[in-house]
Every structure is written in structure tokens, then in C-alpha cells.
Design a protein around this motif. Structure first.
Motif, PDB file in Angstrom:
ATOM      1  N   GLU A 135     -17.155 -54.106  -2.148  1.00 13.50           N
ATOM      2  CA  GLU A 135     -17.812 -52.810  -2.296  1.00 13.50           C
ATOM      3  C   GLU A 135     -17.931 -52.419  -3.762  1.00 13.50           C
ATOM      4  N   LYS A 138     -20.930 -54.228  -5.295  1.00 11.49           N
ATOM      5  CA  LYS A 138     -22.203 -53.626  -4.886  1.00 11.49           C
ATOM      6  C   LYS A 138     -22.478 -52.346  -5.667  1.00 11.49           C
ATOM      7  N   ASN A 139     -21.480 -51.487  -5.759  1.00 11.81           N
ATOM      8  CA  ASN A 139     -21.666 -50.221  -6.462  1.00 11.81           C
ATOM      9  C   ASN A 139     -21.946 -50.437  -7.944  1.00 11.81           C
ATOM     10  N   LYS A 142     -25.516 -51.618  -8.518  1.00 11.99           N
ATOM     11  CA  LYS A 142     -26.465 -50.504  -8.428  1.00 11.99           C
ATOM     12  C   LYS A 142     -26.454 -49.680  -9.715  1.00 11.99           C
ATOM     13  N   ASP A 173     -35.512 -48.264  -4.045  1.00 18.10           N
ATOM     14  CA  ASP A 173     -34.972 -48.017  -2.713  1.00 18.10           C
ATOM     15  C   ASP A 173     -35.003 -49.271  -1.858  1.00 18.10           C
ATOM     16  N   PHE A 176     -32.154 -51.607  -3.239  1.00 14.18           N
ATOM     17  CA  PHE A 176     -30.827 -51.159  -2.801  1.00 14.18           C
ATOM     18  C   PHE A 176     -30.628 -51.377  -1.309  1.00 14.18           C
ATOM     19  N   ALA A 177     -31.698 -51.262  -0.516  1.00 17.16           N
ATOM     20  CA  ALA A 177     -31.593 -51.553   0.915  1.00 17.16           C
ATOM     21  C   ALA A 177     -31.300 -53.033   1.141  1.00 17.16           C
ATOM     22  N   LEU A 179     -29.743 -54.944  -0.968  1.00 18.64           N
ATOM     23  CA  LEU A 179     -28.369 -55.130  -1.423  1.00 18.64           C
ATOM     24  C   LEU A 179     -27.382 -54.676  -0.350  1.00 18.64           C
ATOM     25  N   ASP A 180     -27.653 -53.541   0.264  1.00 18.03           N
ATOM     26  CA  ASP A 180     -26.765 -53.025   1.308  1.00 18.03           C
ATOM     27  C   ASP A 180     -26.736 -53.948   2.526  1.00 18.03           C
ATOM     28  N   SER A 183     -23.942 -58.940   3.673  1.00 17.44           N
ATOM     29  CA  SER A 183     -22.576 -58.805   4.191  1.00 17.44           C
ATOM     30  C   SER A 183     -21.604 -59.609   3.333  1.00 17.44           C
TER      31      SER A 183
END
Length: 226
Positions: A135, A138-139, A142, A173, A176-177, A179-180, A183
């Protein structure tokens, strides 16, 4: 490639594995791997939280359990920096690390140990990645992406690079989608695909007495050093 130069006060070494380029579907995962590994610098130490920072500051760990042992102050001294990088082109890239450290055993460490730190983390993430570091990576990716778009010049540069590489620009957007949607298992499999038991390329300059032979580094790509 090795170049011996005893006049240099520190050793410089880069080690990397071949990956696909920026236009490959795995490109975003590889960017995330680079962020996951992160950077250690001697002036920041624990403040630069990343796989590499934790590996240097904390001398030992059990990858199957997670917690690192107590900090060892001597670990700070010989290592100036250990930095992950991904250099990407249209159809090929290099993922690895660049390290700068003092040679010899001046602080109880050999330069060989520093290479073990880097390779140990590269191989570890092919086997286990913690929820926390996943996590965090990922943050941070971004945040890094947003910081790179600070100002009209940087935005224009980003548009130009994306149009030349992909033919169009990906909106933030959408990026980032994507990236989210990655898994932890996707990331681990990506690391395994390009790192585990693969032939690295290595370049070193400095006092090379304590730089291990290529065969030693190659063996470290498929096992964790105890």
C-alpha cells in the motif's frame, strides 16, 4: 563490466534485470516494483522508508515472518546510497539498483554485503510482499506522479512523452484506476517473471576487491541469503 580504480574513495555498482519497455502491459507493475524497492541514503536513514532502507537499517529479517531485528548502527556507515531504478524504452527496460558504498571492511562490512542487501530484497519481493509496503508503494507512486506534473512545463513534457510512446495521453484518473486494480499477487508474479533466476547485468567501478564474482551474484537471484 568492471573498471578497477583504487583512487576512488567509494565503489559504484549497478545491477539490473531485463524487462519489457514502457509500452508493455506490465509497465505500470514494474514502475510499482521500483517504488516498492525505493531508496536508502545515509543522510536520511530510517526516514526514507522503503525495502532498501529497511534492509540496510535493520541488519537481518525473516522474510516468512516479516518483523526486522533491532537496528545495527554500524549498518549506516559504509553505505552512501542504495537506489532502485527502472530505465525504460519503447520495447525494453532495465530494473535493478545502483549503490554507492565505501569498499573494504572499515566498518565491519564488506562491499559484498551491500550487494547482498540489494539482491536480497529483489529476490524477496518475488516471494513475499507485505500489505504495508504494498500500500505504501501505491500511495508513493501516486504522489510521485502528481509531483511530476507540477507546472505547465512538466505537464507539456508528460504529454509529449506519452504521445510518442503510446500514441495518446492516459488521464490521471484512468492511470490511478489501473494502479488500484493491481493486486499484491499480480505484483509478486511480475517480480518473479523478470527477476527470479534471471541473468542480471552488472557494472562496477572503484576498488573491486570486495565486489563478488558474477557467478556469486547470479546464484543470489534464486535464493535468499540467510
Amino acid at each position: 563490466m568492471r573498471e578497477s580504480n583504487e583512487h576512488l574513495p567509494v565503489n559504484h555498482l549497478a545491477l539490473a534485470f531485463q524487462t519489457p519497455g514502457a509500452s508493455h502491459p506490465d509497465a505500470l507493475k514494474i514502475r510499482l516494483l521500483e517504488q516498492l524497492l525505493g531508496t536508502y541514503t545515509r543522510d536520511k536513514g530510517e526516514a526514507a522508508y522503503s525495502c532498501f532502507a529497511r534492509a540496510i537499517v535493520m541488519d537481518a529479517y525473516d522474510p516468512h515472518v516479516g518483523p526486522f531485528l533491532a537496528p545495527s548502527p554500524r549498518s549506516h556507515n559504509p553505505v552512501h546510497s542504495l537506489q532502485a531504478f527502472w530505465t525504460s524504452y519503447a520495447d525494453v527496460g532495465l530494473l535493478g539498483f545502483y549503490c554507492i558504498a565505501e569498499p573494504g571492511k572499515k566498518y565491519g562490512h564488506e562491499f559484498e554485503d551491500i550487494i547482498h542487501y540489494g539482491l536480497r530484497e529483489l529476490v524477496r519481493i518475488t516471494q513475499i510482499i507485505s500489505d504495508e509496503e504494498f500500500e505504501r508503494a501505491k500511495n508513493q507512486l501516486k504522489v510521485q506522479t502528481l509531483l511530476q506534473l507540477d507546472g505547465t512545463t512538466n505537464i507539456a513534457d508528460d504529454i509529449g512523452r506519452q504521445v510518442l510512446t503510446f500514441g495518446s495521453r492516459t488521464p490521471l484518473d484512468v492511470l490511478f484506476a489501473q494502479l488500484d486494480a493491481i493486486s499484491k499477487e499480480d505484483l509478486r508474479q511480475c517480480a518473479h517473471e523478470y527477476i527470479y533466476d534471471k541473468d542480471p547485468v552488472v557494472s562496477a567501478i572503484g576498488s573491486l576487491t570486495n565486489v563478488p564474482d558474477y557467478d556469486v551474484m547470479r546464484r543470489l537471484t534464486f535464493s535468499l541469503r540467510a
